[in-house]
Design an enzyme around this catalytic site. Structure first.
Site, short mmCIF file in Angstrom:
data_model
loop_
_atom_site.label_atom_id
_atom_site.label_comp_id
_atom_site.label_asym_id
_atom_site.label_seq_id
_atom_site.Cartn_x
_atom_site.Cartn_y
_atom_site.Cartn_z
N CYS A 54 0.83 -1.20 0.00
CA CYS A 54 0.00 0.00 0.00
C CYS A 54 0.87 1.25 0.00
O CYS A 54 1.38 1.66 1.05
CB CYS A 54 -0.93 0.00 1.20
SG CYS A 54 -1.96 1.47 1.30
N CYS B 78 -0.39 4.11 2.15
CA CYS B 78 -0.21 3.92 3.61
C CYS B 78 1.25 4.14 4.01
O CYS B 78 1.53 4.77 5.02
CB CYS B 78 -0.58 2.51 4.04
SG CYS B 78 -2.00 1.79 3.25
N ASP B 79 2.15 3.59 3.25
CA ASP B 79 3.54 3.49 3.72
C ASP B 79 4.55 4.34 2.93
O ASP B 79 5.72 4.42 3.33
CB ASP B 79 3.99 2.02 3.68
CG ASP B 79 3.14 1.16 4.60
OD1 ASP B 79 2.73 1.67 5.66
OD2 ASP B 79 2.87 0.00 4.25
#
Ligand code: NDP
Length: 312
Positions: free
Chosen positions: A136, A139-140
């Site tokens: 992701c 997200c990261d």
């Protein structure tokens, strides 16, 4: 066979499931929620969540999900650790059979079973989970500012992840196993015209290396061909962009899905073609796949369930 009647059955315990439970609980629907194979959902596999509104300093994924669980419990949700194995939506009340054999008969069902990111299946993906391997970018990606990353895949997901990461990382390699991209033309153009992205066609990732996290990827160019080449590429982050699999299999006999398996709902609503059955979160969302959008659709599904019961 044990049978139980409920007003509102929620299947799944990610942001969509728990948000649906909070709203359904507050509406006196006495929701029963089955948490599924991965209680807390995909966010329990991420470390820091920095884009969920309301947490100016970020919050750990597992912690966020624990808070949502407690909030759902506070309003009377009956949370159970079980997995839905089959469904029968031929007539109301709808029947869902759980892995302990129990059959739950529900007037309304909220499907919030999520999607599972696909991985290559390398042992090193598990070894470096949360230490340089991610599925992701949104997200990261932030953790790879000014660092070098690789994205695997040649479809829209991979191109989108690579484009997103190019705004953060110093360099992005796109590892494509075929000699062409499968992504839409506009995505391809975006990737090819981006000076930070280098596309490595006919490349397969076969392993990762590093002492305390990912330091590089073992690559094979033109795997299986006479001129096959093996070499190592130093990177700090390894992102999977080879697609997601929506967890919709048991519902397919009753609901419409797209060709990938995402449940189709009435546009702009969580309503499926079966009255009283709603789909929320990633299982019905090939586009946004964010915790906050999943939570929002969970809320919508609970409001729909309440209205359906009032009118029913
Ligand atoms: P796709 O199935 O379209 O693409 C998957 C990519 O990953 C392909 O390039 C495939 O390679 C590669 N791949 C799969 N398995 C492996 C493997 N084991 N090793 C190496 N490479 C692998 O999935 P997407 O998630 O990209 O897209 C799914 C759907 O969602 C599509 O319809 C897409 O258009 C849509 N989508 C749209 C977006 C948008 O419009 N903004 C964003 C994201 C997705 P190969 O080609 O060799 O099979």
């Amino acid at each position: 066979m044990e049978t139980e009647q409920v007003k509102c059955l929620i299947i799944g315990s990610g942001p969509a499931g728990y948000t649906a439970a909070i709203y359904a609980g507050r509406a006196n629907l006495s929701p029963v929620l089955y948490a599924g194979l991965q209680p807390g959902g995909q966010l329990t596999t991420t470390t820091e969540v920095e884009n969920f509104p309301g947490y100016p300093s970020g919050i750990g994924g597992p912690e966020l999900m624990e808070d949502l669980r407690k909030q759902a419990e506070r309003f009377g949700t009956d949370i159970r650790y079980g997995v839905a194995m089959s469904a029968d939506f031929s007539a109301s009340p709808y029947k869902v059979t759980m892995d302990d054999g129990k059959v739950v008969e529900a007037k309304t069902v909220i499907i919030a079973t999520g999607a599972t990111a696909k991985y290559l299946g390398l042992d090193d993906e598990k070894k470096y989970a949360g230490m340089g391997v991610s599925a992701c970018a949104t997200c990261d990606g932030f953790f790879y500012r000014n660092r070098v990353v690789a994205v695997v895949g040649g479809g829209d997901t991979a191109c989108e992840e690579a484009s997103y990461l190019s705004g953060l990382a110093s360099k992005v390699y796109l590892l494509v196993r075929k000699p062409f991209l499968r992504a839409s033309k506009v995505m391809q153009q975006r990737v090819f015209s981006n000076p930070k992205i280098e596309v490595l066609f006919e490349h397969n990732a076969v392993g990762l290396y590093g002492e305390n996290g990912v330091e590089g990827v073992h690559l094979v160019k033109r795997m299986g061909e006479a001129d096959e080449q093996r070499y190592d590429l130093p990177i700090d982050g390894f992102f999977l962009g080879i697609g997601h699999r929506p967890n919709s299999d048991i519902f397919k006999p009753w609901l419409d899905t797209d060709e990938v398996g995402y449940i189709l709902t009435e546009p702009g609503t969580p309503r499926t073609k079966v009255p009283g059955v709603f789909a929320a979160g990633d299982v019905a969302d090939p586009h946004y796949r964010q915790a906050i959008t999943a939570a929002a659709s969970g809320c919508m599904a609970a409001i729909e369930a309440e209205r359906y019961l009032l009118n029913g």
